[in-house]
Design a protein around this motif. Structure first.
Motif, PDB file in Angstrom:
ATOM      1  N   HIS A  84      -3.723  -0.484   9.576  1.00 43.65           N
ATOM      2  CA  HIS A  84      -3.143  -0.131  10.869  1.00 43.65           C
ATOM      3  C   HIS A  84      -4.112  -0.430  12.012  1.00 43.65           C
ATOM      4  O   HIS A  84      -3.722  -0.980  13.050  1.00 43.65           O
ATOM      5  N   LEU A  85      -5.401  -0.083  11.824  1.00 48.49           N
ATOM      6  CA  LEU A  85      -6.398  -0.349  12.865  1.00 48.49           C
ATOM      7  C   LEU A  85      -6.558  -1.847  13.085  1.00 48.49           C
ATOM      8  O   LEU A  85      -6.701  -2.312  14.218  1.00 48.49           O
ATOM      9  N   ARG A  86      -6.527  -2.617  11.993  1.00 48.34           N
ATOM     10  CA  ARG A  86      -6.653  -4.068  12.108  1.00 48.34           C
ATOM     11  C   ARG A  86      -5.448  -4.648  12.825  1.00 48.34           C
ATOM     12  O   ARG A  86      -5.573  -5.536  13.673  1.00 48.34           O
ATOM     13  N   GLU A  87      -4.260  -4.131  12.484  1.00 50.66           N
ATOM     14  CA  GLU A  87      -3.029  -4.595  13.129  1.00 50.66           C
ATOM     15  C   GLU A  87      -3.073  -4.343  14.633  1.00 50.66           C
ATOM     16  O   GLU A  87      -2.642  -5.167  15.433  1.00 50.66           O
ATOM     17  N   SER A  88      -3.600  -3.175  15.015  1.00 53.59           N
ATOM     18  CA  SER A  88      -3.593  -2.804  16.434  1.00 53.59           C
ATOM     19  C   SER A  88      -4.524  -3.668  17.256  1.00 53.59           C
ATOM     20  O   SER A  88      -4.363  -3.789  18.465  1.00 53.59           O
ATOM     21  N   THR A  89      -5.533  -4.278  16.622  1.00 49.53           N
ATOM     22  CA  THR A  89      -6.459  -5.139  17.360  1.00 49.53           C
ATOM     23  C   THR A  89      -6.115  -6.618  17.217  1.00 49.53           C
ATOM     24  O   THR A  89      -6.416  -7.418  18.093  1.00 49.53           O
ATOM     25  N   GLU A  90      -5.502  -6.993  16.098  1.00 55.87           N
ATOM     26  CA  GLU A  90      -5.222  -8.397  15.844  1.00 55.87           C
ATOM     27  C   GLU A  90      -3.782  -8.782  16.148  1.00 55.87           C
ATOM     28  O   GLU A  90      -3.421  -9.946  16.071  1.00 55.87           O
ATOM     29  N   CYS A  91      -2.953  -7.788  16.483  1.00 56.86           N
ATOM     30  CA  CYS A  91      -1.555  -8.074  16.790  1.00 56.86           C
ATOM     31  C   CYS A  91      -1.200  -7.590  18.194  1.00 56.86           C
ATOM     32  O   CYS A  91      -1.728  -6.574  18.653  1.00 56.86           O
ATOM     33  N   ILE A  92      -0.348  -8.341  18.848  1.00 56.18           N
ATOM     34  CA  ILE A  92       0.117  -8.008  20.189  1.00 56.18           C
ATOM     35  C   ILE A  92       1.625  -7.803  20.117  1.00 56.18           C
ATOM     36  O   ILE A  92       2.337  -8.651  19.580  1.00 56.18           O
ATOM     37  N   GLU A  93       2.095  -6.695  20.627  1.00 57.90           N
ATOM     38  CA  GLU A  93       3.530  -6.427  20.643  1.00 57.90           C
ATOM     39  C   GLU A  93       4.084  -6.757  22.025  1.00 57.90           C
ATOM     40  O   GLU A  93       3.578  -6.267  23.040  1.00 57.90           O
ATOM     41  N   LEU A 104      -4.455   2.179   4.140  1.00 63.62           N
ATOM     42  CA  LEU A 104      -3.353   2.072   5.093  1.00 63.62           C
ATOM     43  C   LEU A 104      -3.857   2.242   6.517  1.00 63.62           C
ATOM     44  O   LEU A 104      -3.419   1.551   7.437  1.00 63.62           O
ATOM     45  N   ARG A 105      -4.791   3.148   6.700  1.00 62.22           N
ATOM     46  CA  ARG A 105      -5.376   3.362   8.028  1.00 62.22           C
ATOM     47  C   ARG A 105      -6.128   2.122   8.498  1.00 62.22           C
ATOM     48  O   ARG A 105      -6.018   1.711   9.650  1.00 62.22           O
ATOM     49  N   GLU A 106      -6.892   1.514   7.590  1.00 64.64           N
ATOM     50  CA  GLU A 106      -7.664   0.309   7.949  1.00 64.64           C
ATOM     51  C   GLU A 106      -6.725  -0.840   8.331  1.00 64.64           C
ATOM     52  O   GLU A 106      -7.000  -1.588   9.270  1.00 64.64           O
ATOM     53  N   PRO A 120      -7.628   8.672  -5.828  1.00 61.22           N
ATOM     54  CA  PRO A 120      -6.886   7.404  -5.673  1.00 61.22           C
ATOM     55  C   PRO A 120      -5.918   7.443  -4.494  1.00 61.22           C
ATOM     56  O   PRO A 120      -5.759   6.442  -3.782  1.00 61.22           O
ATOM     57  N   LEU A 121      -5.284   8.601  -4.297  1.00 58.60           N
ATOM     58  CA  LEU A 121      -4.339   8.734  -3.190  1.00 58.60           C
ATOM     59  C   LEU A 121      -5.053   8.615  -1.853  1.00 58.60           C
ATOM     60  O   LEU A 121      -4.592   7.908  -0.951  1.00 58.60           O
ATOM     61  N   LEU A 122      -6.188   9.286  -1.721  1.00 61.58           N
ATOM     62  CA  LEU A 122      -6.946   9.243  -0.465  1.00 61.58           C
ATOM     63  C   LEU A 122      -7.459   7.833  -0.181  1.00 61.58           C
ATOM     64  O   LEU A 122      -7.509   7.412   0.975  1.00 61.58           O
ATOM     65  N   LYS A 123      -7.808   7.088  -1.237  1.00 70.58           N
ATOM     66  CA  LYS A 123      -8.269   5.711  -1.052  1.00 70.58           C
ATOM     67  C   LYS A 123      -7.153   4.832  -0.495  1.00 70.58           C
ATOM     68  O   LYS A 123      -7.386   3.997   0.385  1.00 70.58           O
ATOM     69  N   GLU A 124      -5.934   5.012  -1.020  1.00 70.05           N
ATOM     70  CA  GLU A 124      -4.807   4.221  -0.532  1.00 70.05           C
ATOM     71  C   GLU A 124      -4.452   4.595   0.902  1.00 70.05           C
ATOM     72  O   GLU A 124      -4.096   3.739   1.708  1.00 70.05           O
ATOM     73  N   THR A 168       0.838  -1.204   0.000  1.00 72.81           N
ATOM     74  CA  THR A 168       0.000   0.000   0.000  1.00 72.81           C
ATOM     75  C   THR A 168       0.869   1.248   0.000  1.00 72.81           C
ATOM     76  O   THR A 168       0.581   2.226  -0.708  1.00 72.81           O
ATOM     77  N   LEU A 169       1.949   1.217   0.768  1.00 77.50           N
ATOM     78  CA  LEU A 169       2.864   2.355   0.820  1.00 77.50           C
ATOM     79  C   LEU A 169       3.515   2.576  -0.547  1.00 77.50           C
ATOM     80  O   LEU A 169       3.686   3.729  -0.983  1.00 77.50           O
ATOM     81  N   ILE A 170       3.873   1.502  -1.234  1.00 73.14           N
ATOM     82  CA  ILE A 170       4.447   1.621  -2.580  1.00 73.14           C
ATOM     83  C   ILE A 170       3.460   2.316  -3.520  1.00 73.14           C
ATOM     84  O   ILE A 170       3.833   3.212  -4.287  1.00 73.14           O
ATOM     85  N   LYS A 171       2.188   1.904  -3.447  1.00 74.51           N
ATOM     86  CA  LYS A 171       1.171   2.526  -4.306  1.00 74.51           C
ATOM     87  C   LYS A 171       1.022   4.010  -3.991  1.00 74.51           C
ATOM     88  O   LYS A 171       0.878   4.833  -4.898  1.00 74.51           O
ATOM     89  N   ILE A 172       1.054   4.355  -2.704  1.00 73.45           N
ATOM     90  CA  ILE A 172       0.924   5.752  -2.310  1.00 73.45           C
ATOM     91  C   ILE A 172       2.078   6.585  -2.865  1.00 73.45           C
ATOM     92  O   ILE A 172       1.870   7.668  -3.422  1.00 73.45           O
TER      93      ILE A 172
END
Length: 236
Positions: free
Chosen positions: A147-156, A143-145, A135-139, A112-116
């Motif tokens: 990140h939000l998924r990572e913060s709930t589905e991943c434990i650091e 990226l935000r989605e 298109p930029l705002l969609k990417e 996603t970062l590459i596309k941005i």
């Protein structure tokens, strides 16, 4: 040159990580005696190649600084000067941290970062109007989605000077009575007991016991992803 000697590098990083001589020795499975490390730091010992490798790995020393300490900077200087990467290659070939939380971004975030970045460069070459920003705002939203998924589905979970990112998406999907808080405590306990072995594995599969259930997990660097539940518990 004195500040660049290997012994002083070891001493500096050991102190920075809050490790006693005995603790560092234990991290090396006592392959290097604390008194030897002490003499090395005081420049009273010339380390063997094996000792250099063990300490470099345990303390996660910058290999370029280690080479420089022994006068072999030329072995890496040419690489640094000549290496050229495309933006895509640079992002895919390196571990990049999210600047907000220092978490290493995953493959989906990388793409996603590459596309941005590509979109930003394309927009910079054209007459810009607001409609082209869609298109930029969609990417960025994607990226935000992620990140939000990572913060709930991943434990650091921090371990020594490393932070493991543990993906528990499969656990929550396969267990209706899933309790995230209990899982966090259990995973923290696993990492505290097995962290050294997790670091040794680097890339591969392991089986761990999570709250009485046997799970297959995949290790890629400092990322541990729970894959599927198994019937038999085989400890690490």
């Amino acid at each position: 040159m004195m500040e660049n000697t290997f012994g002083l590098i070891v001493q500096r990083e050991r102190n920075k990580q809050g490790l006693s001589l005995a603790k560092l020795s234990s991290l090396l499975n006592n392959e290097i005696d604390p008194s030897y490390i002490n003499r090395l730091e005081k420049e009273q010992k010339n380390p063997s190649f094996k000792v250099v490798c063990l300490l470099t790995s345990a303390l996660k020393l910058d290999i370029r600084e280690v080479f420089r300490a022994f006068g072999f900077e030329n072995l890496i200087t040419n690489y640094d000067e000549e290496a050229v990467f495309s933006i895509d290659e640079f992002i895919r070939l390196h571990k990049l941290k999210n600047p907000l939380d220092n978490r290493i971004i995953n493959n989906e975030e990388q793409e996603t970062l590459i596309k941005i970045i590509h979109t930003v460069f394309e927009l910079s070459q054209a007459e810009l109007d607001l409609g082209q920003l869609s298109p930029l705002l969609k990417e960025i939203q994607k990226l935000r989605e992620i990140h939000l998924r990572e913060s709930t589905e991943c434990i650091e979970v921090p371990f020594m000077n490393t932070t493991f990112t543990v993906d528990i998406k499969a656990v929550s999907a396969q267990n209706r009575s899933f309790d995230r808080e209990k899982a966090i405590v259990a995973i923290q306990d696993i990492v505290s007991k097995k962290g050294t072995k997790l670091l040794d594995i680097k890339d591969g599969s392991i089986t761990v016991d999570l709250n009485g259930e046997s799970w297959l997990a995949q290790i890629q660097g400092e990322r541990v992803t729970f894959i599927t539940r198994k019937k038999e518990i085989i400890d690490l």
